[in-house]
Motif scaffolding. Structure first.
Motif, PDB file in Angstrom:
ATOM      1  N   GLY A  75       0.665  -1.253   0.021  1.00  0.00           N
ATOM      2  CA  GLY A  75       0.034  -0.029   0.078  1.00  0.00           C
ATOM      3  C   GLY A  75       0.791   1.312   0.014  1.00  0.00           C
ATOM      4  O   GLY A  75       1.854   1.292   0.589  1.00  0.00           O
ATOM      5  N   PHE A  76       0.264   2.383  -0.608  1.00  0.00           N
ATOM      6  CA  PHE A  76       0.733   3.729  -0.442  1.00  0.00           C
ATOM      7  C   PHE A  76       0.391   4.323   0.960  1.00  0.00           C
ATOM      8  O   PHE A  76      -1.161   4.436   1.086  1.00  0.00           O
ATOM      9  CB  PHE A  76       0.526   4.455  -1.490  1.00  0.00           C
ATOM     10  N   VAL A  77       1.109   4.607   1.543  1.00  0.00           N
ATOM     11  CA  VAL A  77       0.718   5.450   2.830  1.00  0.00           C
ATOM     12  C   VAL A  77       0.706   7.060   2.827  1.00  0.00           C
ATOM     13  O   VAL A  77       1.898   7.500   2.726  1.00  0.00           O
ATOM     14  CB  VAL A  77       1.386   5.060   4.127  1.00  0.00           C
ATOM     15  N   MET A  78      -0.238   7.767   2.579  1.00  0.00           N
ATOM     16  CA  MET A  78      -0.565   8.943   2.518  1.00  0.00           C
ATOM     17  C   MET A  78      -0.911  10.023   3.751  1.00  0.00           C
ATOM     18  O   MET A  78      -1.960   9.775   4.370  1.00  0.00           O
ATOM     19  CB  MET A  78      -1.883   9.181   1.478  1.00  0.00           C
ATOM     20  N   VAL A 120       8.679  -5.279   7.824  1.00  0.00           N
ATOM     21  CA  VAL A 120       7.240  -5.252   7.419  1.00  0.00           C
ATOM     22  C   VAL A 120       6.702  -3.957   8.225  1.00  0.00           C
ATOM     23  O   VAL A 120       6.894  -3.352   9.240  1.00  0.00           O
ATOM     24  CB  VAL A 120       6.471  -6.587   8.270  1.00  0.00           C
ATOM     25  N   ARG A 121       6.043  -3.028   7.093  1.00  0.00           N
ATOM     26  CA  ARG A 121       5.117  -2.045   7.744  1.00  0.00           C
ATOM     27  C   ARG A 121       3.622  -2.298   7.461  1.00  0.00           C
ATOM     28  O   ARG A 121       3.214  -2.443   6.135  1.00  0.00           O
ATOM     29  CB  ARG A 121       5.523  -0.698   7.074  1.00  0.00           C
ATOM     30  N   THR A 122       2.769  -1.945   8.190  1.00  0.00           N
ATOM     31  CA  THR A 122       1.212  -2.332   8.193  1.00  0.00           C
ATOM     32  C   THR A 122       0.695  -0.908   8.539  1.00  0.00           C
ATOM     33  O   THR A 122       1.411  -0.261   9.385  1.00  0.00           O
ATOM     34  CB  THR A 122       0.580  -3.365   8.589  1.00  0.00           C
ATOM     35  N   GLY A 123      -0.303  -0.850   8.329  1.00  0.00           N
ATOM     36  CA  GLY A 123      -1.270   0.329   9.092  1.00  0.00           C
ATOM     37  C   GLY A 123      -1.210   1.766   8.668  1.00  0.00           C
ATOM     38  O   GLY A 123      -0.843   2.077   7.474  1.00  0.00           O
ATOM     39  N   PRO A 124      -2.118   2.646   9.166  1.00  0.00           N
ATOM     40  CA  PRO A 124      -2.452   4.003   8.571  1.00  0.00           C
ATOM     41  C   PRO A 124      -1.013   4.728   8.689  1.00  0.00           C
ATOM     42  O   PRO A 124       0.004   4.423   9.304  1.00  0.00           O
ATOM     43  CB  PRO A 124      -3.242   4.443   9.585  1.00  0.00           C
ATOM     44  N   PRO A 125      -0.974   6.134   8.173  1.00  0.00           N
ATOM     45  CA  PRO A 125       0.070   7.007   8.299  1.00  0.00           C
ATOM     46  C   PRO A 125       0.424   7.514   9.720  1.00  0.00           C
ATOM     47  O   PRO A 125      -0.725   7.441  10.543  1.00  0.00           O
ATOM     48  CB  PRO A 125      -0.355   8.095   7.519  1.00  0.00           C
TER      49      PRO A 125
END
Lengths: 214, 214
Positions: free
Chosen positions: B87-90, B162-167
């Motif tokens: 995902g792209f984290v905006m 690993v990166r997950t989740g919202p900005p």
């Protein structure tokens, strides 16, 4: 307009799929921000996945000024690859299985973007992906720009390699009762997930809805 | 069970996202066949995208015995990376934009799989992706196996990130009227395209219809 063919950029295998054409190379570089950067430390290989962007005949990537990739590849030789998988190519023999893909490999010495140019380069990175986005973001602080290093590479040594189309089996295998074909692959973007603290009256920007990949 | 943390495999940046856990590493390696192999020639970095497969604590990849990547990385130090963009984290500021991803980087000396083991390794590669497929293919010839080199790497030095989740924005930016969130990304497989010479009564095998990626 073609890049010069060099010893390290010439295509050794399946060279008919290779190209030094700048437009072909640029189209692949522009189709995804995903790339891999290889560099060497004491002659040993290291590899870091990151995002890139292109401005004219230069490719850029960035990172924390403290990162190993940034520190070790500044002013050093790098090899950068952008690879887009387009399909699994399923043949009648294991040997002729393959992949459809678009790939660019570039070589050269990475240079550090001067401090005074960094903010403009970072804006170009964001605008290239999501036109109009920099105008709505909280502006970058001097500290944020300072903590970021941008590396650049002149696009002058490298090549593209592209495979498309069906499997190519041996003539004598063509009539075998074995399924052969292509499983197409692509990246899709799912519906954006709004962060929970965004005020209810803030709409998803058009540049997010319009974004596509590949 | 964890891999040993070494100078080159320790996570320097955002180490809270890193892991040496073998199960975490294996899950990422098994989620896609796509990887990048970095190697050095005369101390300069080179990078080749290819497919990998895993058997137990070993990672394998293959290529024409004549390819530069195979010739130069046999018995040599390699760095292998598998990277899946999720995902792209905006964020509300350019600085906090990020990506959600699963990534594994491995280091070590690549060994050549002995000739007598090659056919079994190649079968495992195909079967790992498409169970049952080797049973319906035209068998490999001795010449095909001979022209293929398989390299292996013991999975003992490396790490996952690993990166997950919202900005994650700065506290003072959280109430700004700026859209922030995540654009999820995934690979999808489209309907298989049958090669035109396949006899009409040959069905698309279940292992093709069942295949998924990511």
């Amino acid at each position: 307009m073609k890049l010069e063919r060099t010893e390290r950029s010439r295509l050794r295998r399946s060279h008919e799929r290779g190209s030094f054409d700048r437009d072909t190379i640029n189209q692949i570089l522009d189709a995804t921000p995903q790339c891999s950067v290889a560099y060497a430390i004491d002659g040993k290989p290291y590899l870091t996945p990151t995002f890139h962007w292109r401005e004219g005949n230069h490719l850029y990537w960035h990172g924390s000024s403290a990162s190993r990739m940034i520190r070790q590849s500044t002013g050093a030789e790098v090899c950068i690859n952008v690879h887009i998988l387009d399909g699994f190519v399923m043949a009648r023999s294991a040997f002729h299985h393959s992949a459809n893909f678009r790939s660019v490999t570039l070589f050269g010495q990475a240079f550090k973007v001067p401090d005074e140019d960094k903010a403009a380069r970072l804006d170009a990175f964001v605008e290239g992906l999501w036109p109009g986005r920099t105008g709505i973001l909280r502006p970058m602080t001097a500290q944020e720009v300072k903590g970021t290093t941008i590396l650049g590479l002149e696009i002058k040594e490298g090549s593209a390699k592209v495979r498309t189309g069906p499997p190519i089996d041996d003539d004598e295998d063509m009539s075998l009762p074995i399924w052969a074909g292509v499983i197409p692959v692509r990246h899709v973007l799912d519906a954006p997930i709004t962060e929970e603290n965004v005020p209810e009256d803030v709409q998803i920007p058009q540049h997010i809805l319009d974004y596509s990949l590949g």
